[in-house]
Design a protein around this motif. Sequence first.
Motif, mmCIF file in Angstrom:
data_model
loop_
_atom_site.group_PDB
_atom_site.id
_atom_site.type_symbol
_atom_site.label_atom_id
_atom_site.label_comp_id
_atom_site.label_asym_id
_atom_site.label_seq_id
_atom_site.Cartn_x
_atom_site.Cartn_y
_atom_site.Cartn_z
ATOM 1 N N ARG A 3 -31.303 15.213 22.471
ATOM 2 C CA ARG A 3 -32.166 15.034 23.637
ATOM 3 C C ARG A 3 -33.407 14.248 23.219
ATOM 4 O O ARG A 3 -33.851 14.346 22.073
ATOM 5 C CB ARG A 3 -32.611 16.383 24.216
ATOM 6 C CG ARG A 3 -31.472 17.229 24.762
ATOM 7 C CD ARG A 3 -31.990 18.535 25.347
ATOM 8 N NE ARG A 3 -32.931 18.292 26.435
ATOM 9 C CZ ARG A 3 -32.567 18.070 27.702
ATOM 10 N NH1 ARG A 3 -31.287 18.050 28.028
ATOM 11 N NH2 ARG A 3 -33.466 17.883 28.633
ATOM 12 N N ALA A 151 -30.274 5.734 26.584
ATOM 13 C CA ALA A 151 -31.609 5.574 27.160
ATOM 14 C C ALA A 151 -31.854 4.135 27.581
ATOM 15 O O ALA A 151 -31.328 3.197 26.990
ATOM 16 C CB ALA A 151 -32.676 6.000 26.154
ATOM 17 N N ALA A 169 -29.981 5.417 36.348
ATOM 18 C CA ALA A 169 -29.988 6.331 35.201
ATOM 19 C C ALA A 169 -29.367 7.681 35.567
ATOM 20 O O ALA A 169 -28.595 8.263 34.781
ATOM 21 C CB ALA A 169 -31.418 6.519 34.695
ATOM 22 N N ARG A 170 -29.696 8.173 36.733
ATOM 23 C CA ARG A 170 -29.138 9.461 37.146
ATOM 24 C C ARG A 170 -27.638 9.358 37.407
ATOM 25 O O ARG A 170 -26.874 10.249 37.034
ATOM 26 C CB ARG A 170 -29.871 9.958 38.387
ATOM 27 C CG ARG A 170 -31.303 10.401 38.093
ATOM 28 C CD ARG A 170 -32.058 10.671 39.371
ATOM 29 N NE ARG A 170 -33.383 11.229 39.104
ATOM 30 C CZ ARG A 170 -34.361 11.286 40.012
ATOM 31 N NH1 ARG A 170 -34.156 10.796 41.223
ATOM 32 N NH2 ARG A 170 -35.530 11.807 39.694
ATOM 33 N N ASP A 173 -26.122 9.077 33.998
ATOM 34 C CA ASP A 173 -26.535 10.175 33.121
ATOM 35 C C ASP A 173 -27.065 9.702 31.771
ATOM 36 O O ASP A 173 -26.564 10.077 30.709
ATOM 37 C CB ASP A 173 -25.380 11.152 32.905
ATOM 38 C CG ASP A 173 -25.867 12.475 32.308
ATOM 39 O OD1 ASP A 173 -27.052 12.813 32.511
ATOM 40 O OD2 ASP A 173 -25.065 13.161 31.643
ATOM 41 N N TYR A 174 -28.082 8.850 31.810
ATOM 42 C CA TYR A 174 -28.828 8.502 30.606
ATOM 43 C C TYR A 174 -30.317 8.660 30.907
ATOM 44 O O TYR A 174 -30.731 8.807 32.068
ATOM 45 C CB TYR A 174 -28.500 7.078 30.129
ATOM 46 C CG TYR A 174 -28.775 5.980 31.131
ATOM 47 C CD1 TYR A 174 -30.049 5.443 31.286
ATOM 48 C CD2 TYR A 174 -27.756 5.460 31.930
ATOM 49 C CE1 TYR A 174 -30.312 4.443 32.212
ATOM 50 C CE2 TYR A 174 -28.006 4.454 32.852
ATOM 51 C CZ TYR A 174 -29.284 3.952 32.989
ATOM 52 O OH TYR A 174 -29.539 2.962 33.906
ATOM 53 N N TYR A 175 -31.128 8.654 29.868
ATOM 54 C CA TYR A 175 -32.569 8.824 30.031
ATOM 55 C C TYR A 175 -33.233 7.521 30.471
ATOM 56 O O TYR A 175 -32.862 6.428 30.014
ATOM 57 C CB TYR A 175 -33.218 9.245 28.710
ATOM 58 C CG TYR A 175 -32.927 10.651 28.292
ATOM 59 C CD1 TYR A 175 -33.645 11.721 28.808
ATOM 60 C CD2 TYR A 175 -31.944 10.915 27.338
ATOM 61 C CE1 TYR A 175 -33.387 13.016 28.398
ATOM 62 C CE2 TYR A 175 -31.677 12.210 26.923
ATOM 63 C CZ TYR A 175 -32.407 13.255 27.456
ATOM 64 O OH TYR A 175 -32.142 14.531 27.051
ATOM 65 N N GLN A 176 -34.213 7.643 31.339
ATOM 66 C CA GLN A 176 -35.117 6.536 31.613
ATOM 67 C C GLN A 176 -36.438 6.874 30.924
ATOM 68 O O GLN A 176 -37.097 7.851 31.277
ATOM 69 C CB GLN A 176 -35.329 6.325 33.111
ATOM 70 C CG GLN A 176 -36.200 5.120 33.432
ATOM 71 C CD GLN A 176 -35.842 4.487 34.768
ATOM 72 O OE1 GLN A 176 -34.694 4.085 34.968
ATOM 73 N NE2 GLN A 176 -36.799 4.399 35.675
ATOM 74 N N LYS A 216 -36.011 14.073 37.258
ATOM 75 C CA LYS A 216 -34.829 14.259 36.419
ATOM 76 C C LYS A 216 -34.507 12.966 35.680
ATOM 77 O O LYS A 216 -34.576 11.885 36.245
ATOM 78 C CB LYS A 216 -33.645 14.678 37.285
ATOM 79 C CG LYS A 216 -32.380 14.983 36.486
ATOM 80 C CD LYS A 216 -31.232 15.329 37.421
ATOM 81 C CE LYS A 216 -29.944 15.546 36.626
ATOM 82 N NZ LYS A 216 -28.792 15.786 37.517
ATOM 83 N N ASN A 217 -34.171 13.098 34.404
ATOM 84 C CA ASN A 217 -33.751 11.999 33.519
ATOM 85 C C ASN A 217 -34.918 11.164 32.998
ATOM 86 O O ASN A 217 -34.684 10.165 32.325
ATOM 87 C CB ASN A 217 -32.748 11.050 34.205
ATOM 88 C CG ASN A 217 -31.390 11.676 34.412
ATOM 89 O OD1 ASN A 217 -31.269 12.645 35.128
ATOM 90 N ND2 ASN A 217 -30.354 11.104 33.789
ATOM 91 N N THR A 219 -38.387 10.590 30.668
ATOM 92 C CA THR A 219 -39.307 10.975 29.610
ATOM 93 C C THR A 219 -40.352 9.862 29.494
ATOM 94 O O THR A 219 -40.237 8.829 30.155
ATOM 95 C CB THR A 219 -38.594 11.164 28.252
ATOM 96 O OG1 THR A 219 -38.153 9.894 27.775
ATOM 97 C CG2 THR A 219 -37.408 12.092 28.385
#
Length: 268
Positions: A3, A151, A169-170, A173-176, A216-217, A219
């Motif tokens: 994560r 990401a 991204a959602r 299913d990867y981080y933005q 959500k997603n 950081t």
Amino acid sequence: MNRIPAIGLGTWQNTNPEQCAESVRLALESGYTHADTAQFYDNERAVGEGIATASVPREDVFVATKLHPEQTGLAYDEVLDGVDDSLRRLGVDTLDLLYVHWPVGNYDAAETLPAFDELVDRGTVDHVGVSNFSPDLLDEALDVLDAPLFAHQVEMHPLLQQETLLEHARKHDYYQVAYSPLAQGGAFDVPEVARIAKRRGVSPAQVCLAWLLSKKNVTAVPKATSEAHIADNRAALDLALTSAEVESIDSIRRTERLIEQEGAPWSA
């Protein structure tokens, strides 16, 4: 780590070697676990020194860097050689996350991204990321990569909310990962942000970061050099905005991009 920590230390423009190393050390020893750098920042060596001198085990630090098309280049062999250079400067054996910094220059998904896959297969890189991509380029990367896209790092703050990219991204299913999440201080005087900060007795920076982390997603990697700013940004982890406060910032309809690059997808 599988994560990305919610708030990392951004190091763009932190080019004084002593200051950069000290800020990384301070951040890690105060509870940060993510250090974000790039070849283009010209501070990988200082970031590595900060990691080495902190009283935190390397395995507890999420280390991310980026390959720039105008430095090492992004051809297959250039990617492999460029990562060796970054590892040497950082003083680490592996990277938790490696990004394509910009999809410009000699970036070619069909040649660049298989080198990223090779680095994952070797165990040199744990996760693959990209930065400053458009939805079409993200779709292409998803098609080419064998490794999961982990990401996408992009400028994101209350004045550039990036809803389309966040939806992508959602969906996949990867981080933005939000860089310049405070709009380089430009978001501090925005009425919606300032009102919440005053009402809650917190800094505008904490409000901006808490707004991002409410999504959500998402950081964030805010830059900070002083101990006070490092601590202030991290305090956003303890600030939960109400749904009304989040909606208030969501309602800001301004599009103010701070970071430009010749040939960027939004200007090409």
